[in-house]
Design an enzyme around this catalytic site. Structure first.
Site, PDB file in Angstrom:
ATOM      1  N   CYS A  57       0.847  -1.187   0.000  1.00 12.41           N
ATOM      2  CA  CYS A  57       0.000   0.000   0.000  1.00 12.41           C
ATOM      3  C   CYS A  57       0.894   1.252   0.000  1.00 12.41           C
ATOM      4  O   CYS A  57       1.677   1.434  -0.928  1.00 12.41           O
ATOM      5  CB  CYS A  57      -0.941  -0.075   1.203  1.00 12.41           C
ATOM      6  SG  CYS A  57      -2.170   1.220   1.350  1.00 12.41           S
ATOM      7  N   ASP A  71      -8.796  -3.869  -7.955  1.00 17.50           N
ATOM      8  CA  ASP A  71      -8.403  -2.835  -6.992  1.00 17.50           C
ATOM      9  C   ASP A  71      -9.082  -1.513  -7.330  1.00 17.50           C
ATOM     10  O   ASP A  71      -8.776  -0.892  -8.351  1.00 17.50           O
ATOM     11  CB  ASP A  71      -6.876  -2.676  -7.014  1.00 17.50           C
ATOM     12  CG  ASP A  71      -6.345  -1.831  -5.868  1.00 17.50           C
ATOM     13  OD1 ASP A  71      -7.065  -0.917  -5.409  1.00 17.50           O
ATOM     14  OD2 ASP A  71      -5.203  -2.074  -5.439  1.00 17.50           O
ATOM     15  N   HIS A 126      -7.745  -4.443  -3.558  1.00 15.70           N
ATOM     16  CA  HIS A 126      -6.690  -3.772  -2.805  1.00 15.70           C
ATOM     17  C   HIS A 126      -6.538  -4.461  -1.442  1.00 15.70           C
ATOM     18  O   HIS A 126      -7.518  -4.799  -0.789  1.00 15.70           O
ATOM     19  CB  HIS A 126      -7.044  -2.299  -2.592  1.00 15.70           C
ATOM     20  CG  HIS A 126      -5.901  -1.463  -2.115  1.00 15.70           C
ATOM     21  ND1 HIS A 126      -4.916  -1.001  -2.972  1.00 15.70           N
ATOM     22  CD2 HIS A 126      -5.569  -1.019  -0.884  1.00 15.70           C
ATOM     23  CE1 HIS A 126      -4.041  -0.298  -2.275  1.00 15.70           C
ATOM     24  NE2 HIS A 126      -4.410  -0.299  -1.001  1.00 15.70           N
TER      25      HIS A 126
END
Length: 232
Positions: free
Chosen positions: A123, A171, A202
């Protein structure tokens, strides 16, 4: 897991900060700097560090939010998500890159570190792993769903170390057109490989999240180990 872990202190450019150290069996191996999500060096990131230590690496995960509070650790409910976004938005990315440089130096200085040092980020940490590659701070870098890489492609030509990128096909934070722009930026760089996992969202690697997908996480972990094994 057959690993040993503890927190150590690192001297930075403007203060001292903590980092979670996970050692493999025997205490020796190539080094990995593990870069956190926006939720801090929480139990998930520590579990990932332990996992790679079990794979034979010396892993050091710096607390990149230390200027806002030592060892901030968040979960994944709505309140923690809001706090995590606030912390990320308040973080100076340039200073975080400096912290990574200090972490790399501290890792290389550990007696158990043999050979090269890589970075793995998730991330926000994925974006920072990309910056670490562009900065030449590490010998190899892997980024999982690195948010914002598509907005930093002016740095693509500065990436001269092997770089591996992992994305989920579903995502919502990093859409397909963003991944396509990233791929185009690295068309001529044979040292960059990109993996996109079907049905993965994600955060697919995080088993603390509803978006966790075991198949994609297993495939990505295997791809990462092969990549690190080739380059570290």
């Amino acid at each position: 897991m057959d690993t040993t872990s503890n927190w150590i202190e690192i001297q930075g450019g403007d203060g001292r900060f903590d980092a979670y150290l996970a050692l493999p069996r025997g205490g020796r191996g190539p080094g990995i700097v593990l870069l956190q999500e926006i939720f801090g060096v929480n139990s998930h990131i520590r579990n990932v560090a332990d996992q790679y230590a079990a794979d034979g690496y010396v892993v050091l995960a710096p607390d990149l939010f230390w200027r806002q509070g030592a060892r901030i650790e968040l979960g994944y409910d709505d309140a923690d998500w809001q706090r995590a976004v606030e912390l990320k938005n308040a973080t100076d990315v340039a200073l975080a890159q400096q912290d990574i440089g200090h972490t790399v130096r501290a890792l290389r200085a550990l007696p158990g570190v043999q050979g090269k040092v890589g970075a793995i980020g998730y991330c926000f940490g994925g974006l920072l792993a990309y910056h670490a590659a562009a900065n030449g701070q590490v010998d190899v870098a892997t980024a999982y769903y690195g948010g914002g890489i598509q907005n930093q492609l002016a740095r693509a030509a500065q990436v001269r170390v092997p770089l591996q990128l992992h994305f989920g096909a579903l995502d919502a934070h990093i859409p397909a057109d963003a991944v396509a722009r990233i791929a185009t930026a690295f068309d001529d760089n044979d040292a960059v490989e990109i993996h996109v996992y079907d049905q993965a969202q994600h955060g697919f690697n995080c088993n603390h999240r509803a978006s966790y997908q075991q198949r994609a996480a297993a495939q990505a972990h295997g791809n990462t180990l092969l990549f690190l094994g080739e380059h570290l």
